[in-house]
Design a protein around this motif. Structure first.
Motif, PDB file in Angstrom:
ATOM      1  N   GLY A 298       2.049   1.357  -0.546  1.00 48.93           N
ATOM      2  CA  GLY A 298       2.578   1.768  -1.321  1.00 48.93           C
ATOM      3  C   GLY A 298       3.710   0.348  -1.561  1.00 48.93           C
ATOM      4  O   GLY A 298       4.907   0.185  -2.322  1.00 48.93           O
ATOM      5  N   GLN A 299       4.563   0.645  -0.232  1.00 45.54           N
ATOM      6  CA  GLN A 299       5.590  -0.834  -0.079  1.00 45.54           C
ATOM      7  C   GLN A 299       5.340  -1.899   0.343  1.00 45.54           C
ATOM      8  O   GLN A 299       6.137  -2.966   0.322  1.00 45.54           O
TER       9      GLN A 299
ATOM     10  N   PRO B 157       3.781  -5.531  -0.810  1.00 42.25           N
ATOM     11  CA  PRO B 157       3.911  -6.362  -1.681  1.00 42.25           C
ATOM     12  C   PRO B 157       2.106  -6.345  -2.141  1.00 42.25           C
ATOM     13  O   PRO B 157       1.417  -7.321  -1.523  1.00 42.25           O
ATOM     14  N   GLN B 158       2.005  -6.060  -3.302  1.00 40.84           N
ATOM     15  CA  GLN B 158       0.243  -6.302  -3.389  1.00 40.84           C
ATOM     16  C   GLN B 158       0.021  -7.902  -3.599  1.00 40.84           C
ATOM     17  O   GLN B 158      -0.775  -8.697  -3.487  1.00 40.84           O
ATOM     18  N   VAL B 159       1.078  -9.305  -3.764  1.00 44.04           N
ATOM     19  CA  VAL B 159       0.823 -10.520  -3.116  1.00 44.04           C
ATOM     20  C   VAL B 159       0.955 -10.861  -2.293  1.00 44.04           C
ATOM     21  O   VAL B 159      -0.343 -11.438  -1.416  1.00 44.04           O
ATOM     22  N   MET B 160       1.134  -9.993  -1.266  1.00 50.18           N
ATOM     23  CA  MET B 160       1.455  -9.997   0.542  1.00 50.18           C
ATOM     24  C   MET B 160      -0.703  -9.655   0.619  1.00 50.18           C
ATOM     25  O   MET B 160      -2.013 -10.322   1.631  1.00 50.18           O
ATOM     26  N   LYS B 161      -0.854  -8.374   0.060  1.00 45.48           N
ATOM     27  CA  LYS B 161      -2.301  -7.743   0.188  1.00 45.48           C
ATOM     28  C   LYS B 161      -3.292  -8.760  -0.255  1.00 45.48           C
ATOM     29  O   LYS B 161      -4.062  -9.709   0.658  1.00 45.48           O
ATOM     30  N   ASP B 162      -3.303  -9.854  -1.132  1.00 49.50           N
ATOM     31  CA  ASP B 162      -3.890 -10.335  -2.170  1.00 49.50           C
ATOM     32  C   ASP B 162      -4.296 -11.766  -0.977  1.00 49.50           C
ATOM     33  O   ASP B 162      -5.397 -12.095  -0.962  1.00 49.50           O
TER      34      ASP B 162
ATOM     35  N   ASP C 249      -7.447   1.912   2.291  1.00 49.05           N
ATOM     36  CA  ASP C 249      -6.426   1.669   1.625  1.00 49.05           C
ATOM     37  C   ASP C 249      -4.928   1.800   3.583  1.00 49.05           C
ATOM     38  O   ASP C 249      -4.407   1.357   4.233  1.00 49.05           O
ATOM     39  N   GLN C 250      -5.674   2.789   4.385  1.00 46.68           N
ATOM     40  CA  GLN C 250      -4.804   2.709   5.815  1.00 46.68           C
ATOM     41  C   GLN C 250      -5.418   1.969   6.593  1.00 46.68           C
ATOM     42  O   GLN C 250      -4.355   1.477   7.794  1.00 46.68           O
ATOM     43  N   ILE C 251      -7.071   1.436   6.446  1.00 42.82           N
ATOM     44  CA  ILE C 251      -7.220   0.482   7.286  1.00 42.82           C
ATOM     45  C   ILE C 251      -6.221  -0.773   7.508  1.00 42.82           C
ATOM     46  O   ILE C 251      -5.453  -1.300   7.924  1.00 42.82           O
ATOM     47  N   LEU C 252      -5.891  -1.393   5.713  1.00 42.64           N
ATOM     48  CA  LEU C 252      -5.094  -1.934   5.574  1.00 42.64           C
ATOM     49  C   LEU C 252      -3.651  -2.516   6.054  1.00 42.64           C
ATOM     50  O   LEU C 252      -3.022  -3.226   6.259  1.00 42.64           O
ATOM     51  N   GLU C 253      -3.196  -1.087   5.844  1.00 44.54           N
ATOM     52  CA  GLU C 253      -1.632  -0.380   6.260  1.00 44.54           C
ATOM     53  C   GLU C 253      -1.711  -0.931   7.701  1.00 44.54           C
ATOM     54  O   GLU C 253      -0.896  -1.960   8.128  1.00 44.54           O
TER      55      GLU C 253
ATOM     56  N   VAL D 190       4.002  -7.335   8.858  1.00 46.63           N
ATOM     57  CA  VAL D 190       4.698  -7.829   8.379  1.00 46.63           C
ATOM     58  C   VAL D 190       5.976  -8.124   7.667  1.00 46.63           C
ATOM     59  O   VAL D 190       6.797  -9.089   7.480  1.00 46.63           O
ATOM     60  N   ASP D 191       6.437  -6.834   8.364  1.00 41.08           N
ATOM     61  CA  ASP D 191       8.200  -7.154   7.963  1.00 41.08           C
ATOM     62  C   ASP D 191       8.660  -7.929   8.980  1.00 41.08           C
ATOM     63  O   ASP D 191       9.726  -8.313   8.967  1.00 41.08           O
TER      64      ASP D 191
END
Length: 706
Positions: A98-99, A101-106, A183-187, A202-203
């Motif tokens: 949830g933290q 950014p959607q733009v990073m996922k996209d 979602d867990q895998i992507l995280e 990412v961080d």
């Protein structure tokens, strides 16, 4: 009878239906091929299902996968929390889904796995497309690995290109998809994938390349980070910023193609406005970290978790110290500096003029002769034996066991007092005092105050013929600043995990009284006089300073060590090959480097007057006290080669006099009105004419040589 035609027919089955002819030839072959193919496929599917099921059961739990990493990360912070260096891979902070950014996922899905939410861990369409491109272009231009496969490879496998590894990768990918949600895998992926420059996740990438956390990435920043996965070493902004931007433009085009960004928004992106974080220079701090970090093995034991180490280092003072050494060291010479706060916290450490050129830490590892700076221990032993700064001594030729020391300049002053002899570093007086109190007593005193190197008790030892370390000498002077109490240097305040769990916290231990306070007051009087009127005048900074110069034969080593306002600093200069340095004396370049550093170090601290009154001379001590503070080295506290304070046999911790550090005198009400300046009120013990004649200096000349 007429004969009739009788038609013969095949016997009919009981049901009255004719039987089908048996297949033969090609029909039989294809039927059998289908049956065997179906059977083998069924067996293969069942085997794959069993393999995937077993793999899924053997996979670590989600929390375990979050915590796992291949190498340990160590983030080193200054005393104010500023990150000064990161060692090993950097994993940054874990960002929940949830933290991120959607733009990073996209951006990452458009680039690496556009059908991520529709496949089961392996993408047949993607594999087919990669083979088609291979057929069309003659080489593989794009891979068929999904994000799940990349995660399996990152966490469990290696990057070998063997068929067996690809099979294991596919099985693990299917197992991961079976066990965890998309979602867990992507995280997991976005927090673990390598983005170059030592940054994992990412961080970490956002902090390294843009200087801010990864939970507020902009569109161009997300495009740059997503573009790094393909070739981290090539596209990392730290390696090639232009290549990183070029790859990000490709990512932006893929996002537009997949409908993740509007064409107008894509055209509005200005990559020239991106500000990449500048890599901070580590030259000034690596001497300190090379000393402090090996202590983690003792403080933490076996630990593989990523940690943050909070140190005592003051970045501003470290940079000041490095500049002071660099700007004052003679040509061809090296320099070292150690600075401690009153509790032993190391504020700055310089092990050479340039870490990149030479990472040898002269502040910790080099052993050099201290010259007259060693007289600290000679005069401490003399004061403990009953001398005072006002005691009369005679500066005259002397021979001890065939050894005849000479003063700098060759002259003799005759009758003077102890204060004058110390201020002008009279070698003959130091030799007489050492001979009288006993060279073993001088050695014992040096051991008490933290000297860890071997000590010879030949007569010439009173002039600094034994080799010492800069940090040990600085520790000794810090103990004098603490009014005779032991000081233990330390560089690590606390250690935490990256999640904030406290693993270690430094605890200030009670200090041990090394000499009576009146002896510490007496030596402070002498040290203050050396700066006020003697060989250390170049170390004056406009407030009380107590210190001592040191110069060895042929100007091979130059020292200045001293303290003011609770900060103790030691400076050494010389050549690594031990060759003479033209004009090097402790009262010149080292003293100037000390002053340049200390003016900054004590700025903002209250001015502190020294306690110099010997209210209880050593010769008035009771018999019990005399027994406590005199004797052979084996009968008193000393410091071993590892810097640990060792008690004499039969001494318990409760019998020691323990006083917490930090009780030095505070500034008086008038001190602030002087804008941090305090004139030193330590008059010479003889007239100026007498001192000029005794030391061989002309009127108006600078500080006399050491």
């Amino acid at each position: 009878m007429a004969r009739s035609d009788i038609r013969r027919s095949a016997p009919q089955p009981r049901g009255g239906k004719p039987s089908k002819p048996r297949p033969g030839g090609w029909r039989l072959f294809f039927r059998r091929l289908f049956v065997w193919s179906f059977s083998l496929a069924l067996i293969g599917v069942l085997s794959l299902a069993v393999a995937v099921g077993l793999a899924a059961q053997s996979l670590p739990g989600y929390d375990q996968l979050k915590a796992s990493q291949n190498e340990q990360m160590i983030v080193v912070r200054a005393r104010d929390g500023t990150q000064i260096v990161s060692l090993g891979p950097s994993y940054g902070k874990w960002l929940p889904s949830g933290q991120i950014p959607q733009v990073m996922k996209d951006a990452i899905l458009s680039t690496e796995d556009r059908r991520y939410y529709s496949h089961i861990g392996v993408d047949p369409v993607g594999i087919a497309r990669s083979f088609y491109v291979r057929y069309r272009d003659g080489r593989f231009r794009q891979g068929g690995s999904t994000i799940t496969q990349q995660l399996a490879r990152t966490v469990f496998l290696n990057n070998s290109r063997t068929f067996a590894r690809k099979v294991r990768e596919a099985v693990l990918a299917l197992a991961i998809e079976w066990k965890f949600s998309k979602d867990q895998i992507l995280e997991l992926y976005l927090n673990k994938v390598y983005f170059g420059g030592g940054a994992y996740g990412v961080d970490s990438a956002a902090r390294k390349f843009f200087g801010h956390p990864g939970d507020n990435l902009s569109l161009p920043e997300a495009a740059i980070i997503a573009g790094l996965v393909k070739a981290p070493s090539h596209y990392a902004p730290t390696a090639d910023a232009a290549a990183a931007v070029g790859r990000a433009q490709v990512v932006l085009g893929l996002m537009e193609e997949n409908g993740k960004v509007a064409p107008s928004a894509a055209r509005a992106v200005d990559f020239k406005a991106i500000k990449f974080a500048q890599e901070g220079g580590q030259n000034a701090v690596r001497y300190f970290t090379d000393w402090a970090l090996p202590q983690l093995d003792m403080l933490l034991g076996d630990n593989t978790r990523p940690i943050e180490v909070w140190t005592t280092l003051d970045i501003r003072l470290q940079n000041t110290a490095a500049a002071a050494i660099r700007n004052n060291a003679p040509a061809g010479a090296q320099g070292a500096l150690v600075s401690m706060d009153r509790d032993g916290a190391v504020l700055a450490m310089v092990g050479g003029t340039d870490y990149v050129t030479s990472n040898y830490n002269r502040a910790i590892n080099a052993v050099r002769q201290p010259g007259s700076a060693w007289k600290l221990f000679v005069y401490l032993a003399a004061l403990e034996a009953g001398y005072t700064p006002a005691t009369e001594v005679v500066d005259e030729p002397v021979t001890i066991q065939g050894w005849s020391p000479q003063n700098s300049g060759g002259g003799f002053a005759g009758k003077i007092d102890v204060r004058t002899a110390f201020a002008y570093s009279k070698n003959t007086v130091a030799a007489q005092l050492g001979n009288e109190v006993g060279f073993s007593s001088v050695a014992s005193m040096a051991r008490r105050f933290g000297i860890t190197t071997p000590i010879s008790t030949v007569p010439s030892m009173v002039l600094g013929s034994n080799e010492v370390r800069v940090i040990d000498m600085t520790r000794a002077f810090a103990a004098v600043s603490a009014r005779g109490r032991s000081v233990e240097p330390y560089g690590i305040i606390k250690v935490t995990t990256t999640d904030g769990e406290l693993l270690y916290q430094h605890e200030t231990k009670g200090s041990t009284q090394l000499v009576p306070e009146n002896v510490a007051n007496g030596i402070t009087d002498l040290l203050q006089s050396a700066v006020a009127i003697g060989t250390g005048q170049a170390a004056q900074i406009g407030r009380p300073v107590a210190g001592k110069t040191g110069t060895t034969s042929s100007n091979k080593d130059g020292w200045f060590l001293g303290f003011s306002s609770g900060i103790t600093t030691g400076v050494w200069m010389g050549r690594d090959d031990n060759r003479p340095v033209n004009g090097l004396q402790g009262g010149h370049a080292p003293a100037r480097a000390f002053a340049a550093y200390m003016r900054v170090a004590v700025a903002g601290r209250p001015v502190e007057k020294f306690q110099t009154e010997m209210v209880a001379p050593a010769w008035q001590l009771s018999a019990d006290d005399q027994g406590q503070f005199s004797g052979s080295p084996d009968e008193y506290y000393y410091v071993d080669e590892n810097g640990n304070l060792i008690e004499p046999p039969g001494t318990s911790a409760t019998s020691r006099r323990q006083t917490p550090p930090g009780d030095e005198p505070a500034a008086g009400p008038d001190d602030a009105d002087r804008n941090g300046l305090e004139p030193v009120d330590a008059p010479p013990a003889a007239s100026d004419d007498f001192l000029d004649k005794a030391t061989g200096r002309d009127s108006g000349d600078g500080a006399p040589p050491n």
